[in-house]
Write an enzyme that holds these catalytic residues in place. Structure first.
Site, short mmCIF file in Angstrom:
data_model
loop_
_atom_site.label_atom_id
_atom_site.label_comp_id
_atom_site.label_asym_id
_atom_site.label_seq_id
_atom_site.Cartn_x
_atom_site.Cartn_y
_atom_site.Cartn_z
N CYS A 2 60.09 59.51 78.41
CA CYS A 2 60.99 58.03 78.55
C CYS A 2 62.38 58.27 78.88
O CYS A 2 62.72 59.04 79.40
CB CYS A 2 60.83 57.39 76.93
SG CYS A 2 59.07 57.21 76.45
N ARG A 50 60.13 52.85 77.78
CA ARG A 50 58.89 53.91 77.49
C ARG A 50 57.88 54.04 78.65
O ARG A 50 57.58 52.92 79.50
CB ARG A 50 58.10 53.04 76.40
CG ARG A 50 56.95 54.02 75.94
CD ARG A 50 56.17 53.31 75.18
NE ARG A 50 55.12 54.26 74.34
CZ ARG A 50 54.12 53.77 73.98
NH1 ARG A 50 53.75 52.57 73.78
NH2 ARG A 50 53.19 54.72 73.29
N ILE A 54 50.96 58.61 74.96
CA ILE A 54 50.02 58.85 73.92
C ILE A 54 50.17 57.43 72.99
O ILE A 54 51.25 57.11 72.89
CB ILE A 54 50.47 59.98 72.91
CG1 ILE A 54 50.00 61.25 74.06
CG2 ILE A 54 49.76 60.12 71.74
CD1 ILE A 54 50.52 62.53 73.31
N ASN A 75 62.61 61.07 73.71
CA ASN A 75 62.22 61.23 75.21
C ASN A 75 61.52 62.61 74.92
O ASN A 75 62.37 63.45 74.82
CB ASN A 75 63.33 61.17 76.19
CG ASN A 75 62.70 61.68 77.44
OD1 ASN A 75 61.59 61.75 77.92
ND2 ASN A 75 63.98 62.41 78.32
N GLY A 76 60.16 62.61 75.33
CA GLY A 76 59.44 63.76 75.62
C GLY A 76 58.00 63.84 75.04
O GLY A 76 57.44 62.55 74.62
N ASP A 100 53.53 60.71 68.34
CA ASP A 100 54.42 61.68 67.96
C ASP A 100 55.88 61.23 67.28
O ASP A 100 56.42 62.14 66.75
CB ASP A 100 54.43 62.70 68.96
CG ASP A 100 54.82 62.25 70.36
OD1 ASP A 100 55.05 60.99 70.44
OD2 ASP A 100 55.12 63.12 71.14
N GLY A 364 54.07 75.02 87.04
CA GLY A 364 54.02 76.34 86.84
C GLY A 364 55.48 76.57 86.50
O GLY A 364 55.85 77.85 86.53
#
Length: 631
Positions: A2, A50, A54, A75-76, A100, A364
């Site tokens: 976010c 947002r 999840i 954010n995350g 979360d 990666g």
């Protein structure tokens, strides 16, 4: 994933105008297309954009604790939130959502700032405790997610995910910091210890700030660091088994999402390893995305296709054409600050491609920093051994004279390009490694700068903070110090900034499993021989992945996302380069000697030298200044 924004009155608890926060949110709608919220109280205001990943229907932000005493914008992603949720429920916490964000609030209420060490993931958040009248600003260990602050003339603090959001506040002055220009010309980006706008600060990775009304603003506090000073005593076989376990855990923990999920796939070791482990853990075909170039020497899509076929992925590919140079204005606006990593263009393109099919993509990023995968790190390892054998009093004059006499030979095969190595060996280990990373060397910068700018810069040199960081590193060897600096300086300043801005520009969440902090801490303890053997980096990682990946994928020369800017400056960007000298914003600043820049352009366009990296820097600085003046 976010975007956040906020205002905190450090002096008193004056009312916060919600419209100010709305303006800051409106400056970055790409960070949160799925929702927007604002909350204010005396002396504080929080805003949130947002991108739902999840608990799609729940978890709106700003989020209040169940008793209304704590407010959060975040954010995350916290990858161990379910484990923490169970632990906190056992302590009496009550939850009303399935996401979360609420877990962070409960963790703060039970553990205070110690909650940070319990959070596994990527995050930047602002948490206001109404009882304590305290604002906590926190950033994740490696700096995956950004958090930028500025103090306004009235003493209030503003914060956000991107600089453009801070610039939306009318009280923020827009004075350019000349030391940031020096930093940018050295590194190709403005590192985390500085900002292009004077007075703007980036909260360093692994740090927090705790602010209270009517109390002098506190400096950032470091809550996490990586330690290279210890060595594991386990054997190679046991360490390999542990590495594979940690890799699997890092990848699978980042596959949790309530939206479509996929991966970037370049065909290199790192992205191929992530895809291999995703395929192993997934019941459905993994969605993979890759970008190629219409210049065959730079194109890796054939390798990516092989991996996609091997693991039966649902693969999508696209080619970056020579006309993509036309997108650099949008690229400059994306980053706000000048940013000259040319791989940002294909990174943005692969993010666009991924967003057509998924909302979350695993990358990666991080393996080269953690496991010593850069060629410069292997050189540093060998050069450090030579430095230990030959004292500086001998090395300095000997290699300095040889390096000065040796022709640059930038066009020649690698074995013939000894000048850089000779000059590096004439310096200390830290100074030599700083030279290996700089995009435009100090002696070239001095030629390009005007006398007025050299006076503005004073005694400051961009390499100094980097050298000091290496010298203070908790490390044993030159290789340790190089990796530490890459993780603390280059990774957040360049790689993670690039990934965050280009992915969020298209509302895509990028996740970096190879930056799991437990994996980073494990890698830092590896014996040097399991990191580098000869000139082969990431040795243990490649050895472990033999069971999944073919030898020619594991051990082919590293390419990375290389953009054909050298050809562009002799073709479609030739006029853009000339325009910098003729009538560009840069010419009006008085910072540069325009005759020196013209000579740089002439040398490149005539084929006498490849100065494209410096020209790209100057062009991106020009574009960034135009963007900042219009923002």
């Amino acid at each position: 994933m976010c975007g956040i924004a906020g205002i905190f009155h450090c002096e008193g608890q004056k009312p916060v105008d919600p419209a100010r926060i709305e303006r800051m949110l409106a400056a970055a709608p790409h960070r949160g297309p799925d929702g927007r919220g604002t909350w204010t109280a005396p002396g504080v205001g929080l805003g949130h954009l947002r991108l739902a990943i999840i608990d799609l229907a729940g978890s709106p932000q700003p989020m209040a604790s169940s008793d209304g005493s704590v407010m959060l914008v975040f954010n995350g992603e916290i990858y161990n939130f379910r484990e923490l949720r169970r632990e906190l429920q056992a302590k009496g916490a009550v939850f009303h959502t399935d996401g979360d964000s609420e877990v962070i609030i409960a963790a703060w209420q039970h553990w205070g700032v110690d909650c940070l060490s319990r959070l596994h993931g990527m995050f930047a958040f602002a948490l206001y405790d109404l009882r304590q009248k305290t604002l906590l600003l926190a950033r994740d260990r490696l700096g995956v997610k950004p958090l930028i602050t500025a103090t306004l003339p009235d003493g209030s603090l503003i914060f956000a995910s991107e600089l453009k959001q801070l610039l939306a506040h009318p009280s923020l002055r827009r004075d350019i910091d000349p030391l940031a220009v020096e930093d940018f010309m050295a590194w190709g980006y403005v590192p985390d210890h500085r900002s292009i706008i004077r007075g703007v600060e980036k909260l360093p990775a692994g740090h927090y700030r705790l602010l209270r009304h009517d109390v002098r603003a506190s400096a950032p506090v470091q809550w996490w660091d990586v330690d290279f000073s210890e060595r594991s005593r386990a054997g190679a076989a046991d360490l390999g088994a542990e590495l594979l376990h940690r890799l699997r855990d890092a990848v699978t923990s980042r596959m949790t999402a309530d939206v479509p999920l996929g991966a970037f796939l370049s065909g290199g070791v790192d992205s191929s390893s992530v895809v291999a482990l995703m395929a192993e853990a997934s019941r459905e075909p993994v969605k993979t995305c890759s970008i190629g170039f219409d210049v065959s020497a730079l194109d890796e899509t054939g390798y990516a296709s092989r991996i996609a076929e091997q693991f039966h992925t649902e693969h999508y590919a696209r080619t970056v054409g020579t006309d993509d140079f036309a997108m650099i204005d949008r690229l400059a606006a994306m980053f706000d600050e000048p940013f000259a990593d040319a791989s940002a263009l294909p990174t943005w393109r692969v993010c666009q491609l991924a967003r057509e099919h998924v909302t979350v993509a695993l990358s990666g990023d991080g393996a080269d920093e953690a496991f010593a995968g850069y060629r410069r790190q292997a050189f540093q390892h060998r050069e450090s051994q030579l430095r230990d054998w030959l004292p500086q009093a001998v090395r300095g004059p000997l290699f300095g004279a040889l390096g000065a006499a040796y022709p640059p030979l930038a066009w020649a095969p690698r074995p013939l390009r000894a000048r850089a190595t000779l000059l590096s060996l004439s310096r200390s280990s830290e100074e030599g490694y700083a030279r290996a990373l700089t995009m435009t060397q100090a002696e070239v910068r001095d030629v390009l700068y005007s006398p007025d700018f050299r006076r503005l810069r004073g005694d400051y040199r961009a390499e100094t903070p980097f050298v000091e960081l290496m010298r203070r590193a908790p490390a044993r060897s030159g290789l340790d110090r190089a990796q530490y600096a890459d993780l603390k300086f280059y990774l957040p300043g360049d790689i993670l900034t690039k990934t965050d801005r280009t992915s969020m520009a298209v509302s895509l969440e990028a996740r970096e499993p190879l930056l799991d902090h437990r994996l980073i801490e494990f890698a830092a303890r590896l014996p040097e021989g399991l990191r580098v053997r000869g000139m082969t980096g990431k040795w243990l990682l490649k050895d472990v992945m033999r069971r999944y990946l073919p030898e020619d994928i594991l051990f082919r020369p590293k390419m990375g996302f290389v953009t054909p800017i050298a050809a562009w400056f002799r073709g479609p960007l030739a006029d853009s380069a000339r325009a910098i000298v003729r009538d560009g914003v840069l010419a009006r600043t008085g910072w540069f000697d325009m005759n020196a820049i013209a000579a740089l352009i002439d040398a490149h366009q005539s084929g006498q030298a490849d100065t494209s990296r410096s020209l790209w820097q100057l062009l991106m600085l020009e574009k960034s200044l135009v963007h900042l003046s219009a923002a």
